[in-house]
Structures are given as structure tokens and as C-alpha cells.
Design an enzyme around this catalytic site. Structure first.
Site, PDB file in Angstrom:
ATOM      1  N   THR A  36      81.321  49.348  95.463  1.00  0.00           N
ATOM      2  CA  THR A  36      82.653  48.819  95.769  1.00  0.00           C
ATOM      3  C   THR A  36      83.296  48.377  94.463  1.00  0.00           C
ATOM      4  O   THR A  36      82.605  48.070  93.498  1.00  0.00           O
ATOM      5  CB  THR A  36      82.571  47.601  96.697  1.00  0.00           C
ATOM      6  OG1 THR A  36      81.759  46.622  96.051  1.00  0.00           O
ATOM      7  CG2 THR A  36      81.967  47.957  98.029  1.00  0.00           C
ATOM      8  N   GLU A  54      82.563  50.585 102.518  1.00  0.00           N
ATOM      9  CA  GLU A  54      81.483  50.205 103.437  1.00  0.00           C
ATOM     10  C   GLU A  54      81.527  50.987 104.740  1.00  0.00           C
ATOM     11  O   GLU A  54      80.641  50.858 105.575  1.00  0.00           O
ATOM     12  CB  GLU A  54      81.579  48.697 103.752  1.00  0.00           C
ATOM     13  CG  GLU A  54      81.179  47.778 102.600  1.00  0.00           C
ATOM     14  CD  GLU A  54      82.311  47.466 101.638  1.00  0.00           C
ATOM     15  OE1 GLU A  54      83.305  48.223 101.617  1.00  0.00           O
ATOM     16  OE2 GLU A  54      82.216  46.464 100.906  1.00  0.00           O
ATOM     17  N   LYS A  85      99.722  31.281 103.101  1.00  0.00           N
ATOM     18  CA  LYS A  85      99.700  30.297 104.175  1.00  0.00           C
ATOM     19  C   LYS A  85     100.818  29.277 103.953  1.00  0.00           C
ATOM     20  O   LYS A  85     100.739  28.454 103.059  1.00  0.00           O
ATOM     21  CB  LYS A  85      98.334  29.590 104.188  1.00  0.00           C
ATOM     22  CG  LYS A  85      97.862  29.351 105.598  1.00  0.00           C
ATOM     23  CD  LYS A  85      96.418  28.959 105.634  1.00  0.00           C
ATOM     24  CE  LYS A  85      96.038  28.680 107.071  1.00  0.00           C
ATOM     25  NZ  LYS A  85      94.762  28.007 107.178  1.00  0.00           N
ATOM     26  N   TRP A 129     100.490  32.018 108.776  1.00  0.00           N
ATOM     27  CA  TRP A 129     100.296  33.119 107.841  1.00  0.00           C
ATOM     28  C   TRP A 129     101.539  33.971 107.719  1.00  0.00           C
ATOM     29  O   TRP A 129     102.177  34.304 108.706  1.00  0.00           O
ATOM     30  CB  TRP A 129      99.154  34.018 108.328  1.00  0.00           C
ATOM     31  CG  TRP A 129      97.807  33.425 108.108  1.00  0.00           C
ATOM     32  CD1 TRP A 129      97.509  32.286 107.425  1.00  0.00           C
ATOM     33  CD2 TRP A 129      96.564  33.938 108.600  1.00  0.00           C
ATOM     34  NE1 TRP A 129      96.163  32.055 107.449  1.00  0.00           N
ATOM     35  CE2 TRP A 129      95.560  33.050 108.162  1.00  0.00           C
ATOM     36  CE3 TRP A 129      96.197  35.047 109.350  1.00  0.00           C
ATOM     37  CZ2 TRP A 129      94.210  33.244 108.450  1.00  0.00           C
ATOM     38  CZ3 TRP A 129      94.867  35.243 109.637  1.00  0.00           C
ATOM     39  CH2 TRP A 129      93.881  34.358 109.188  1.00  0.00           C
TER      40      TRP A 129
HETATM   41  P1  ADP Z   1      88.236  51.996  98.618  1.00  0.00           P
HETATM   42  O1  ADP Z   1      87.021  52.058  97.774  1.00  0.00           O
HETATM   43  O2  ADP Z   1      88.355  52.964  99.737  1.00  0.00           O
HETATM   44  O3  ADP Z   1      89.522  51.755  97.872  1.00  0.00           O
HETATM   45  P2  ADP Z   1      87.610  49.484  99.150  1.00  0.00           P
HETATM   46  O4  ADP Z   1      86.394  49.431  99.943  1.00  0.00           O
HETATM   47  O5  ADP Z   1      87.661  49.102  97.725  1.00  0.00           O
HETATM   48  O6  ADP Z   1      88.111  50.878  99.420  1.00  0.00           O
HETATM   49  O7  ADP Z   1      88.808  48.758  99.830  1.00  0.00           O
HETATM   50  C1  ADP Z   1      89.021  48.862 101.187  1.00  0.00           C
HETATM   51  C2  ADP Z   1      90.225  48.020 101.484  1.00  0.00           C
HETATM   52  O8  ADP Z   1      91.409  48.712 101.129  1.00  0.00           O
HETATM   53  C3  ADP Z   1      90.387  47.725 102.942  1.00  0.00           C
HETATM   54  O9  ADP Z   1      89.543  46.703 103.356  1.00  0.00           O
HETATM   55  C4  ADP Z   1      91.858  47.360 102.989  1.00  0.00           C
HETATM   56  O10 ADP Z   1      92.096  46.060 102.540  1.00  0.00           O
HETATM   57  C5  ADP Z   1      92.462  48.294 101.987  1.00  0.00           C
HETATM   58  N1  ADP Z   1      93.018  49.453 102.688  1.00  0.00           N
HETATM   59  C6  ADP Z   1      92.492  50.667 102.851  1.00  0.00           C
HETATM   60  N2  ADP Z   1      93.326  51.460 103.534  1.00  0.00           N
HETATM   61  C7  ADP Z   1      94.424  50.727 103.834  1.00  0.00           C
HETATM   62  C8  ADP Z   1      95.645  50.965 104.543  1.00  0.00           C
HETATM   63  N3  ADP Z   1      95.935  52.131 105.078  1.00  0.00           N
HETATM   64  N4  ADP Z   1      96.514  49.939 104.634  1.00  0.00           N
HETATM   65  C9  ADP Z   1      96.262  48.730 104.100  1.00  0.00           C
HETATM   66  N5  ADP Z   1      95.144  48.453 103.420  1.00  0.00           N
HETATM   67  C10 ADP Z   1      94.230  49.430 103.286  1.00  0.00           C
END
Ligand code: ADP
Length: 542
Positions: free
Chosen positions: A186, A331, A439, A444
Site C-alpha cells: 500500500t 487490500e 468536522k 461531517w
Molecule cells: P490504490 O493502491 O488502488 O490507489 P489504495 O489502496 O492506496 O489504492 O487506496 C484506496 C483508496 O483510494 C480507497 O480506500 C479510497 O479512499 C480511494 N478510492 C479509490 N477509488 C475511489 C473512488 N472511485 N472514489 C473515491 N475514492 C476512491
């Protein structure tokens, strides 16, 4: 009583075997780092993957050992996807946009034995080579003619020599489908990056799900160009889904600027693509500025961060391209939801359909989701309540690699760290990352909603909304904006643009114009860095 069907483990190699036997003539086209266009077929991909699997075994790579990659989207990377996992070893795709210190950390943590890299990353590999603990072999993903004269990496191996050194007589081993297949870290915006270890079973099940029409909708008659990198959650599974369905694959290599992408879309008659919003912004800006149209592209998957409604509208109205807005995370392999229509939406006015498409979407089969309050009680669907989003399913992580961070689950559910609403029809809408929520007076405010409105203003290139301290309300929203080149825009004009679009008390208190908003390794806005940049900012006194 058991059913009487064959027991066949779900293995990644079976996808390649299928593509070779049933779609052997279908093309895989790549823009190479060397500058030219390379094309071959699934038959050749399969044969070379077998040769590569033998070559890696000859280098001493054993089942379960990790092979790292630092590479763009291309056929050699694809061969590694299948050769490494197919042989029972673990493919560790590393994001080259990470800082060298982070790359050293994750290569050591993963205990990578071999590192294969595209020539564009030679300087990066030089910076890490002397510092990693476990890598025994470095492999430049090129041919003999392009090998660097003085690579400054001892015993640097040449990928094409390895492949040439073997024949393709090789049977993919058969083993337990729960065997680890691949590893992604990640992005690690807080603390060290954590490893997510996929299995053959989770990968193949995820592939079935994403290929479906209401998910990424992949078919043998498509030509798919994944802009999303193969180092970013396995290009959202498209390298597997293409083999499963027999779609033509088009790999952009390092050419991710608007011009290079557009030329490849047209030359290879691409019908489907996928990528994060920031990439599409660059492509649309290029296409728009040059008065171009897409002659074959019909669908694109947008995810990774929220797709601004203005973008999906522009795709639809100016280019006749349908946006499939999707949500997921490393994940989750990554796909969890896709905003595909239900039948009742098809007859709706276009504005209402845009509203559906702007949500992150409904769960694909295999992923279940719920929202909960701080005490963990499930909140009702229907649109009003927002809460922490939890998911579960066979391609959702149960624990991080090497148990990092302890138990990842809460009562069998994975807490995503996102805050969301779910409407009565089951469409989920992210309002924020939990660490980014604003907040105000105990309530929110969804920063994504505020950003989406700003991004619909013609003078705005990119907008981020962050919380800033406020003496009375605790926090208030501050809008940080990058203007489009040459555009004129005042704070008053932009704040006026919010009128009638949201509750008045949600309107940002102030606007700050900046030259750039920091983006992370996967093209997402880095709000923690933005908050850091603006830490001395104070709201104007009313
Ligand atoms: P990646 O490695 O796929 O970028 P991460 O695991 O680092 O993903 O991040 C995932 C996060 O990205 C999600 O938990 C969410 O916050 C954000 N995310 C992914 N897709 C979207 C979406 N379509 N709209 C808003 N947020 C998104």
C-alpha cells in the site's frame, strides 16, 4: 454428500493456457521503452512466459520466493506476471514513483531475490542496488543491443538473453490454489508501506468478477488499454481479465502523456481503457485542445480517487465515451464496487443518470459491504446516514504480509478507512477518507462533494478541500485550487459557484490558489502533505 465435479485448483497459469489455446491469434501490442511498437500474439506470450519460468528457475528462484519488478505496462512485464506466479513464486510489483528509501524498505521487507526493471529505471536501480539485502540478481528488461554500456550494477543480467537461453517445453506446476501469487505494498501515506499478499484463488475469482458486463465489461471483441500501471494493484486485474476473455491488449509503456496515449488509442482501435482521474485530465486536455475525437473508444473505467462528475459528463457529451466509475483498494485486489446502471436508470433523464454514475457504485458479486457507526452498529441504507465502510469477500485481505499492523479485520470485516453512504438501491458513495473528514460543529462535511463542485468550474484544473482549525466550529473547509493555464478566477467568483449546489454551511470558508497540489505515487492528492504545506494558514477573521 459432495458434488461430483472435478477438483481443479484456480491457478493464474490457467488464464494463460486458456488464452493460448482459445485466443492464440489475438494480439498483445506494446509501446516499448526502446521507443518502438512491439506486437505479438497470446501464443507467443505463452511460449515466452514458459521460457522465462525456466530461466528464473535456472537462476535459483524457488516456489514462494519473491521476484520484484520496476516496470511500465508492457509485454515483458506481462510475461513476468505469468512466469513468476505460474511457477508458484510471488510477483512483487514495485511502484517506481516511490522514494528510493521506500523501495529499499519494501524490497527488503518482501525479501525479493531478483529485481527485473525497465531501462528507464536504471538510475533508480543504481540508487538502491547497493542497499538492498536480499536481491541476488538484477535483470534489465531489454535485449543485448540495448544493454547499458556501464550499468554500475555488478553482474547485470539481460532479460532477452535469459529468455533466449531456454526452450518453451515446460508444464505449469499444479498446486494449492491458496498459494501466494503476488504482492503489492500500500502507498503508506502514514507509517511504512504494508504488504498485501494475493493468492491464485483470490486473483482468479477477482478476474471472473471484474470481467462481467456490469463490472469492467471485458470481451473477446474488445481492445483493452490499461493506463493504470501494472505496478498499481496489478493494473486493476486487467492483465488477467484480458487472458480470460481473449481481449486484445494494448500496453502504453512509458508514454502516459495525452499525445502518446491518444495516438495509441487510435492506431490500435482501443475500445476500453482504465485509469485514475488525473491521467484522464491530461488526456482530455490534449484531445480538447487539438479538436480530436475517439473513433473506437467507448468505455473507460475511472477509479483510484473520485471521478469528478464534470469529467464523466465531458466524456459522455463531447466524446461519446461511457465512464464506469469504480472503487476499490490495494487490500481488495482492488475492485469492490462499480457504478453500472440498474434497469430503472436506463429510462431516466440524463442528469439523474449522471448522478448514479458519480457514485462509487454497487458491490460486484463476491464483495459485501456495510456502513457502521463509531460503536460498530450497522447503519441503514437509504442515503442519509454516513459511516465507516466495511467490506468482506474472497479477494479482500485478511492480514497484512508478515502480520504487520496486527489483526486487520473487525468481526470478520475489513475496515476500509473510507466514510460512505449507501443509497436504497445499494449504490455506495464515498464522502471522505476517514482521516480527511472535516468536522464542523460536530457534523461531517464531505470534502469530495466540495471538490467535485469546484472541478465543474471551467477555470479550475484541480481542487482539494481540507480541514483547517476554527475557534467556534472546530474545523472548517478550505478549498485549495490550481487554475487552468491562463484562466482568470477570483475567490468570490468560485465561492459564488457553490450557491444553490449544497447546504450553505458547507460552503468553504476560503480559497487558496496554488501552482500545484502534491500527488502521491498512484496519482492521488496527498492531503496530509497539503495540510503540512498550509499549516501556517489562518482563516480570515470574519
Ligand atoms: P490504490 O493502491 O488502488 O490507489 P489504495 O489502496 O492506496 O489504492 O487506496 C484506496 C483508496 O483510494 C480507497 O480506500 C479510497 O479512499 C480511494 N478510492 C479509490 N477509488 C475511489 C473512488 N472511485 N472514489 C473515491 N475514492 C476512491
Amino acid at each position: 454428500m459432495n458434488g461430483l465435479m472435478m477438483q481443479q485448483p484456480l491457478l493464474i497459469s490457467s488464464l494463460l493456457v486458456h488464452a493460448e489455446r482459445h485466443h492464440g491469434e489475438r494480439e498483445v501490442v506494446s509501446r516499448r521503452v526502446e521507443g518502438d511498437i512491439h506486437r505479438y500474439t497470446y501464443r507467443e506470450l505463452a511460449a515466452r512466459s514458459r521460457r522465462l519460468a525456466k530461466a528464473l528457475a535456472a537462476l535459483g528462484v524457488k516456489p514462494s520466493e519473491r521476484v520484484g519488478t520496476l516496470a511500465w505496462n508492457g509485454y515483458r512485464h506481462m510475461e513476468l506476471y505469468y512466469a513468476v506466479s505460474g511457477a508458484g513464486s510471488v510477483l512483487h510489483t514495485i511502484n517506481p514513483r516511490l522514494h528510493p528509501d521506500q523501495i529499499v524498505y519494501i524490497a527488503d521487507h518482501a525479501e525479493d531475490q531478483v529485481l527485473c526493471f525497465d531501462l528507464s529505471f536504471l538510475p533508480l536501480v543504481q540508487a538502491v542496488a547497493g542497499r538492498t539485502k536480499t536481491i541476488r540478481h538484477f535483470v534489465a528488461m531489454t535485449d543485448r543491443a540495448h544493454m547499458p554500456a556501464d550499468p554500475k550494477i555488478p553482474n547485470l543480467l539481460c532479460y532477452e538473453d535469459l529468455v533466449d537461453g531456454q526452450d518453451d517445453r515446460y508444464d505449469w506446476p499444479v498446486f494449492d490454489e491458496n498459494t501466494a501469487s503476488s504482492l503489492c505494498y500500500t502507498s503508506g501515506t502514514t507509517g511504512n508501506p504494508k504488504g498485501v499478499l494475493y493468492s491464485h484463488r483470490s486473483t482468479v475469482l477477482h478476474t471472473f468478477a471484474i470481467a462481467l458486463p456490469d463490472a469492467l465489461n471485458c470481451s473477446a471483441s474488445d481492445a483493452i488499454l490499461p493506463v493504470v500501471p501494472m505496478f498499481h494493484v496489478n493494473a486493476w486485474g486487467l492483465p488477467y481479465a484480458a487472458c480470460m476473455t481473449g481481449a486484445k491488449l494494448v500496453f502504453p509503456g512509458p508514454g502516459l502523456d495525452g499525445k502518446s496515449l491518444y495516438e495509441l488509442f487510435e492506431a490500435e482501435q482501443v475500445t476500453v481503457s482504465a485509469g485514475v482521474p488525473t491521467v484522464w485530465q491530461a488526456l482530455l486536455a490534449y484531445v480538447d485542445a487539438n479538436g480530436l475525437k475517439f473513433s473506437t473508444m467507448r468505455r473507460t473505467v475511472v477509479g483510484g480517487s473520485a471521478c469528478p462528475p464534470a469529467m464523466l459528463r465531458q466524456f459522455a457529451e463531447d466524446y461519446d465515451v461511457h465512464v464506469l466509475h469504480a472503487w476499490g483498494m490495494t487490500e481488495m485486489s482492488p475492485v469492490g464496487t462499480v457504478a453500472a446502471f440498474k434497469p430503472q436508470h436506463l429510462a431516466q433523464p440524463v442528469e439523474e443518470r449522471y448522478a448514479v454514475m458519480s457514485k462509487q457504485g454497487r458491490a460486484v458479486y463476491g464483495v459485501d459491504m456495510k456502513i457502521v457507526d463509531p460503536a460498530g452498529r450497522e447503519l441503514p441504507w437509504g442515503g442519509a446516514a454516513s459511516g465507516d465502510l466495511l467490506v468482506r469477500g474472497p479477494w479482500v485481505l485478511s492480514r497484512y504480509f508478515k502480520g504487520e499492523g496486527g489483526e486487520a479485520l473487525r468481526d470478520g470485516w475489513f475496515p476500509t478507512g473510507d466514510v460512505a453512504r449507501i443509497d436504497a438501491e445499494g449504490y455506495m458513495q464515498i464522502t471522505d477518507r476517514s482521516k480527511d473528514v472535516i468536522k464542523s460543529g460536530g457534523e461531517w462535511i464531505g470534502s469530495i462533494d466540495l471538490e467535485n463542485i469546484a472541478m465543474a468550474h471551467p477555470a479550475v484544473a484541480i481542487a482539494a478541500c481540507i480541514a483547517v482549525p476554527h475557534p467556534k466550529w472546530d474545523e472548517r473547509p478550505l478549498l485549495v485550487v490550481v487554475k487552468k493555464p491562463g484562466a482568470e478566477l477570483t475567490k468570490e467568483e468560485l465561492l459564488g459557484f457553490y450557491e444553490g449546489k449544497i447546504a450553505k454551511w458547507w460552503t468553504p470558508d476560503d480559497v487558496v490558489f496554488v501552482d500545484a497540489i502534491p500527488l502521491g505515487a498512484t496519482g492521488k492528492m496527498q492531503k496530509n502533505r497539503l495540510r503540512q504545506m498550509l499549516k501556517d494558514y489562518r482563516l480570515p477573521v470574519a
